[in-house]
Design a protein around this motif. Structure first.
Motif, PDB file in Angstrom:
ATOM      1  N   LEU A  39       0.828  -1.204   0.000  1.00 12.45           N
ATOM      2  CA  LEU A  39       0.000   0.000   0.000  1.00 12.45           C
ATOM      3  C   LEU A  39       0.861   1.250   0.000  1.00 12.45           C
ATOM      4  N   VAL A  40       1.899   1.255   0.854  1.00 15.55           N
ATOM      5  CA  VAL A  40       2.796   2.410   0.894  1.00 15.55           C
ATOM      6  C   VAL A  40       3.513   2.578  -0.445  1.00 15.55           C
ATOM      7  N   GLY A  41       3.988   1.473  -1.030  1.00 20.06           N
ATOM      8  CA  GLY A  41       4.665   1.558  -2.322  1.00 20.06           C
ATOM      9  C   GLY A  41       3.757   2.067  -3.421  1.00 20.06           C
ATOM     10  N   TRP A  42       2.527   1.543  -3.489  1.00 20.54           N
ATOM     11  CA  TRP A  42       1.581   1.953  -4.530  1.00 20.54           C
ATOM     12  C   TRP A  42       1.203   3.421  -4.365  1.00 20.54           C
ATOM     13  N   LEU A  43       0.911   3.847  -3.146  1.00 21.40           N
ATOM     14  CA  LEU A  43       0.541   5.248  -2.918  1.00 21.40           C
ATOM     15  C   LEU A  43       1.712   6.184  -3.181  1.00 21.40           C
ATOM     16  N   THR A  44       2.941   5.704  -2.946  1.00 23.35           N
ATOM     17  CA  THR A  44       4.115   6.521  -3.263  1.00 23.35           C
ATOM     18  C   THR A  44       4.238   6.728  -4.759  1.00 23.35           C
ATOM     19  N   ASP A  45       4.002   5.663  -5.544  1.00 23.89           N
ATOM     20  CA  ASP A  45       4.034   5.799  -6.997  1.00 23.89           C
ATOM     21  C   ASP A  45       2.941   6.740  -7.494  1.00 23.89           C
TER      22      ASP A  45
END
Length: 429
Positions: free
Chosen positions: A377-383
């Protein structure tokens, strides 16, 4: 005159288990330190890095219940040593991969083989430590989590400054093969099988544990199917899922946050990343001691989660100097680690030994889906957003749900009282 019961179990059982799972946690979380330093020969997007961290927990689901049943019906000692050998081989494979798909597969296998260790050791501890000691025993064993971060984050950083990331994966995957030998010759499944225990300590443990089992309510002694459908177990699954989503989303991305804050070398990032876990270790043990003395599992779980929420929101919704941000990271680390001992004392307090192994496996398996959700979730929202702020705010919301479930679902009573609220414990459907 009161008879003093020997306490060798604390010196023989806990330390060996601590080192064993410290090595497991190293092989699980070293990816957080290593991924930011994978070079141009192995490019990964933020989403791919998040998947590499989180896919571990999809494999982690598979052996939870089978390993728990093996530990209860066969041998926790033998179950753990077999899994230890297999996860070591999977950890080494992470350093030999050549494609993104191979990395994800190696991490999936690592999760598969590590997955059964947690419930198996909890079953082992339940055979060695009565309820009045259970949270402390759990917390001392689970101290391997912050200790691993304290020791291994600087080690990983140092190794990355002096060798390739592939060698870091390989070399850190080898120690479990050696520790499996120590585990095999040191650990016993129960007091009656240990050679080092005195007759007084063995008799005390067997009498106390048998009395606790007999005193459990009838709902605790129901069959597997009824226990797993019981609202008590469902409540614990919910608490653990939302808590672990926030926990791993934070801890697996901590080195990246520290790297952004400092711009330092891998060694510096490793040392700075270890500092929050020192505070977490002290707070975790203190919380478990308080929980055992008072029997109040509810506040021992809820209050630390509220502290973690406050730290995440303060750290991500305002612009602070790096030193203040780092202090808030330390606060969050303490908050997400403190509930471990009290939380895992609850299942064996409300469920009979016949079903607690399966229940713990289910709670850990489904709860650890949060270990996949948080990092990804953190990775996707960062992208999507270009910054990690939104991801951390969402993780704070997950922790808030966990705190609410724990506060309204658990009772604040003493050790003599039921931990799960009465309507939940009475549910036989």
């Amino acid at each position: 005159m009161t008879t003093v019961i020997p306490r060798k179990r604390w010196a023989y059982v806990i330390p060996v288990a601590v080192v064993m799972y410290m090595l497991a946690y190293l092989d699980r979380t070293n990816v957080a330190v290593i991924l930011p330093y994978i070079g141009s020969d192995f490019p990964l997007s933020a989403s791919a890095k998040g998947l590499a961290s989180g896919i571990f927990f999809l494999g982690y689901l598979v052996l939870q219940i089978p390993a728990a049943v093996l530990a209860a019906k066969w041998s926790a000692r033998k179950t753990v040593v077999l899994l230890m050998i297999l996860w070591a081989l999977a950890a080494v494979l992470c350093g030999l991969v050549r494609t993104e798909t191979q990395l994800h597969l190696a991490r999936l296998l690592l999760g598969l083989f590590e997955g059964g260790v947690w419930p198996a050791v909890l079953i082992l501890l339940a055979s060695w430590f009565p309820q009045a000691e259970r949270a402390r025993a759990n917390a001392l064993w689970m101290s391997c989590l912050p200790i691993s971060a304290i020791l291994m984050s600087p080690l990983s950083g140092f190794m990355l400054d002096h060798m390739s990331w592939r060698w870091v994966f390989v070399l850190q995957g080898l120690p479990p093969l050696l520790w499996a030998i120590v585990w095999w010759f040191t650990v016993a499944d129960r007091p009656s099988q240990a050679r080092w225990i005195s007759r007084e300590e063995r008799d005390h443990l067997e009498t106390t544990l048998a009395a606790e089992e007999a005193a459990k309510p009838s709902v605790a002694k129901q069959g597997y199917r009824q226990a797993l459908r019981n609202r008590s177990v469902l409540l614990l699954i919910g608490v653990y899922f939302f808590w672990i989503t926030g926990f791993y989303g934070f801890s697996l991305w901590l080195p990246s946050v520290v790297k952004t804050m400092t711009g330092g070398s891998a060694t510096a990032v490793g040392f700075l990343s270890a500092i929050p876990y020192v505070l977490a270790l002290v707070a975790m043990l203190g919380c478990a001691l308080w929980s055992d003395r008072t029997g109040n599992r509810r506040l021992a779980i809820t209050v630390p989660l509220l502290v973690a929420i406050a730290g995440l929101l303060l750290g991500n919704l305002a612009h602070w100097p790096p030193v203040v941000q780092f202090v808030l990271l330390c606060v969050v680390a303490a908050g997400v680690y403190m509930p471990y001992g009290p939380f895992w004392a609850v299942p064996s307090q409300v469920l009979g030994i016949e079903v607690v192994a399966v229940a713990m496996g289910v709670i850990n398996a489904l709860g650890n889906l949060g270990g996949f959700a948080g990092p990804y979730l953190v990775g996707w929202l960062t992208d999507v957003t270009g910054a990690a702020t939104t991801g951390f705010v969402v993780l704070a919301a997950f922790l808030a749900v966990a705190a609410a479930l724990a506060y309204f679902g658990l009772r604040p009573g003493s050790r003599a009282e039921e931990v799960i609220d009465v309507p939940a414990a009475a549910d036989h459907s």
